[in-house]
Motif scaffolding. Structure first.
Motif, PDB file in Angstrom:
ATOM      1  N   TRP A   1       0.845  -1.198   0.000  1.00  0.00           N
ATOM      2  CA  TRP A   1       0.000   0.000   0.000  1.00  0.00           C
ATOM      3  C   TRP A   1       0.879   1.246   0.000  1.00  0.00           C
ATOM      4  CZ3 TRP A   1      -4.722  -0.255  -1.440  1.00  0.00           C
ATOM      5  CH2 TRP A   1      -5.601   0.808  -1.227  1.00  0.00           C
ATOM      6  N   PRO A   2       0.599   2.188  -0.889  1.00  0.00           N
ATOM      7  CA  PRO A   2       1.503   3.334  -1.045  1.00  0.00           C
ATOM      8  C   PRO A   2       1.399   4.340   0.105  1.00  0.00           C
ATOM      9  CG  PRO A   2      -0.410   3.601  -2.437  1.00  0.00           C
ATOM     10  CD  PRO A   2      -0.511   2.229  -1.851  1.00  0.00           C
ATOM     11  N   ALA A   3       2.495   5.034   0.329  1.00  0.00           N
ATOM     12  CA  ALA A   3       2.535   6.087   1.344  1.00  0.00           C
ATOM     13  C   ALA A   3       2.680   7.467   0.722  1.00  0.00           C
ATOM     14  CB  ALA A   3       3.691   5.834   2.318  1.00  0.00           C
ATOM     15  N   THR A   4       2.966   7.517  -0.581  1.00  0.00           N
ATOM     16  CA  THR A   4       3.177   8.805  -1.244  1.00  0.00           C
ATOM     17  C   THR A   4       2.265   8.913  -2.465  1.00  0.00           C
ATOM     18  OG1 THR A   4       4.904   8.002  -2.741  1.00  0.00           O
ATOM     19  CG2 THR A   4       5.600   8.769  -0.554  1.00  0.00           C
ATOM     20  N   GLU A   5       2.045  10.142  -2.904  1.00  0.00           N
ATOM     21  CA  GLU A   5       1.216  10.369  -4.085  1.00  0.00           C
ATOM     22  C   GLU A   5       1.821   9.723  -5.320  1.00  0.00           C
ATOM     23  OE1 GLU A   5      -0.491  14.137  -6.720  1.00  0.00           O
ATOM     24  OE2 GLU A   5       0.200  14.462  -4.659  1.00  0.00           O
ATOM     25  N   ALA A   6       3.124   9.843  -5.474  1.00  0.00           N
ATOM     26  CA  ALA A   6       3.786   9.274  -6.652  1.00  0.00           C
ATOM     27  C   ALA A   6       3.622   7.756  -6.682  1.00  0.00           C
ATOM     28  CB  ALA A   6       5.258   9.645  -6.657  1.00  0.00           C
TER      29      ALA A   6
ATOM     30  N   VAL B   1       0.769   2.630  -8.441  1.00  0.00           N
ATOM     31  CA  VAL B   1      -0.065   1.479  -8.103  1.00  0.00           C
ATOM     32  C   VAL B   1      -1.334   1.483  -8.952  1.00  0.00           C
ATOM     33  CG1 VAL B   1      -1.499   0.452  -6.292  1.00  0.00           C
ATOM     34  CG2 VAL B   1       0.836   1.191  -5.773  1.00  0.00           C
ATOM     35  N   GLN B   2      -1.931   2.652  -9.157  1.00  0.00           N
ATOM     36  CA  GLN B   2      -3.095   2.730 -10.039  1.00  0.00           C
ATOM     37  C   GLN B   2      -2.773   2.197 -11.424  1.00  0.00           C
ATOM     38  OE1 GLN B   2      -4.516   6.803 -10.050  1.00  0.00           O
ATOM     39  NE2 GLN B   2      -6.216   6.283  -8.693  1.00  0.00           N
ATOM     40  N   GLU B   3      -1.654   2.617 -11.965  1.00  0.00           N
ATOM     41  CA  GLU B   3      -1.268   2.159 -13.297  1.00  0.00           C
ATOM     42  C   GLU B   3      -1.065   0.645 -13.322  1.00  0.00           C
ATOM     43  OE1 GLU B   3      -1.005   3.771 -16.204  1.00  0.00           O
ATOM     44  OE2 GLU B   3      -1.870   5.513 -15.201  1.00  0.00           O
ATOM     45  N   GLU B   4      -0.459   0.128 -12.268  1.00  0.00           N
ATOM     46  CA  GLU B   4      -0.188  -1.316 -12.200  1.00  0.00           C
ATOM     47  C   GLU B   4      -1.494  -2.111 -12.111  1.00  0.00           C
ATOM     48  OE1 GLU B   4       1.753  -4.431  -8.969  1.00  0.00           O
ATOM     49  OE2 GLU B   4       2.262  -2.301  -8.874  1.00  0.00           O
ATOM     50  N   LEU B   5      -2.399  -1.686 -11.226  1.00  0.00           N
ATOM     51  CA  LEU B   5      -3.639  -2.430 -11.020  1.00  0.00           C
ATOM     52  C   LEU B   5      -4.621  -2.256 -12.173  1.00  0.00           C
ATOM     53  CD1 LEU B   5      -4.351  -1.827  -7.209  1.00  0.00           C
ATOM     54  CD2 LEU B   5      -3.311  -3.831  -8.302  1.00  0.00           C
TER      55      LEU B   5
ATOM     56  N   PRO C   1      -6.990  14.650  -4.911  1.00  0.00           N
ATOM     57  CA  PRO C   1      -7.940  14.435  -6.007  1.00  0.00           C
ATOM     58  C   PRO C   1      -7.454  13.361  -6.973  1.00  0.00           C
ATOM     59  CG  PRO C   1      -7.665  16.776  -5.591  1.00  0.00           C
ATOM     60  CD  PRO C   1      -6.631  16.076  -4.749  1.00  0.00           C
ATOM     61  N   GLY C   2      -8.350  12.455  -7.320  1.00  0.00           N
ATOM     62  CA  GLY C   2      -7.999  11.361  -8.223  1.00  0.00           C
ATOM     63  C   GLY C   2      -7.432  10.144  -7.524  1.00  0.00           C
ATOM     64  N   LEU C   3      -7.112  10.305  -6.215  1.00  0.00           N
ATOM     65  CA  LEU C   3      -6.548   9.191  -5.449  1.00  0.00           C
ATOM     66  C   LEU C   3      -7.396   8.881  -4.216  1.00  0.00           C
ATOM     67  CD1 LEU C   3      -2.743  10.173  -5.565  1.00  0.00           C
ATOM     68  CD2 LEU C   3      -3.930   8.521  -7.006  1.00  0.00           C
TER      69      LEU C   3
END
Length: 232
Positions: A11-16, A21-25, A87-89
């Motif tokens: 699970w990510p801790a940063t926006e980047a 992760v979004q791109e991967e999933l 936003p977006g996340l």
């Protein structure tokens, strides 16, 4: 009770990292699978409520019989948000709480109905996609507004629809669930089609603009948050 939600592995801790992760999933979203037939099995509404001052999030999962719309089971989870608002996340704030609520169910959730977006997302990976991929369940998004996308008004009759578009790409549908009432905005999350998603939404809206699954989950998560704050 206020708790800490277990976070999925990686699970990510940063926006980047969250964007990565979004791109991967996103590559794991299954499109074209019709999923369960509308009006059969179970459907589960999921929704969240926030107390921003305390950085709390409350999630609810309400399982309905798809034919009768009677409640089969309910579960909630209240805890600290594990990701800032970006936003977006938004899914990264909501998903751990929703997964905790889903783990509290003994009933097969069937189709997940999310108060939000699926493919109708700037990176084509909204909450319904995220939950669908992580759980493996079919999922759809039903939103109250069109976000940044455009649409032509569908006709005034119940069941009429118009494409929700980003340029030339159809990312969802504006669907009229009540005659003469503002449409809702339906998008595919995982393991279903847009036509099937719209058919499910019509089955779930016999009286009101919003699906019964969403209405019940919204009321439940708000109540859970209020009770948690009262006992804090």
């Amino acid at each position: 009770m206020i708790t800490s939600f277990p976070l999925p592995a990686g699970w990510p801790a940063t926006e980047a990292r969250a964007r990565a992760v979004q791109e991967e999933l996103r590559s794991r979203v299954v499109l074209g699978d019709p999923g369960p037939a509308p009006g059969t099995g179970t459907v589960t509404g999921v929704d969240v409520a926030y107390d921003d001052a305390r950085d709390l999030v409350a999630a609810a999962a309400v399982v309905l019989d798809a034919a009768s719309l009677e409640v089969r089971e309910e579960a909630t989870a209240v805890g600290r948000a594990g990701f800032p608002y970006v936003p977006g996340l938004l899914a990264f704030r909501e998903v751990p709480a929703v997964l905790a609520a889903l783990r509290g169910l003994d009933t097969d959730p069937g189709l997940l109905v999310c108060d939000g977006y699926g493919l109708a997302h700037p990176r084509r990976f909204g909450l319904a996609c995220h939950l669908g991929v992580l759980t493996g369940l079919p999922a759809i998004g039903v939103a109250k507004n069109p976000f940044t996308f455009t649409y032509a008004e569908p006709s005034g009759a119940r069941g009429s629809a118009a494409p929700l578009t980003d340029g030339a790409e159809e990312v969802g549908r504006a669907l009229r669930t009540r005659a003469g009432v503002k449409p809702v905005f339906v998008s595919v999350g995982h393991r279903t089609t847009l036509e099937s998603a719209c058919a499910h939404v019509l089955e779930l809206t016999p009286r009101y603009r919003l699906p019964e699954s969403t209405r019940r989950a919204d009321a439940l998560c708000r109540r859970a948050l209020k009770e948690a704050l009262g006992s804090a």
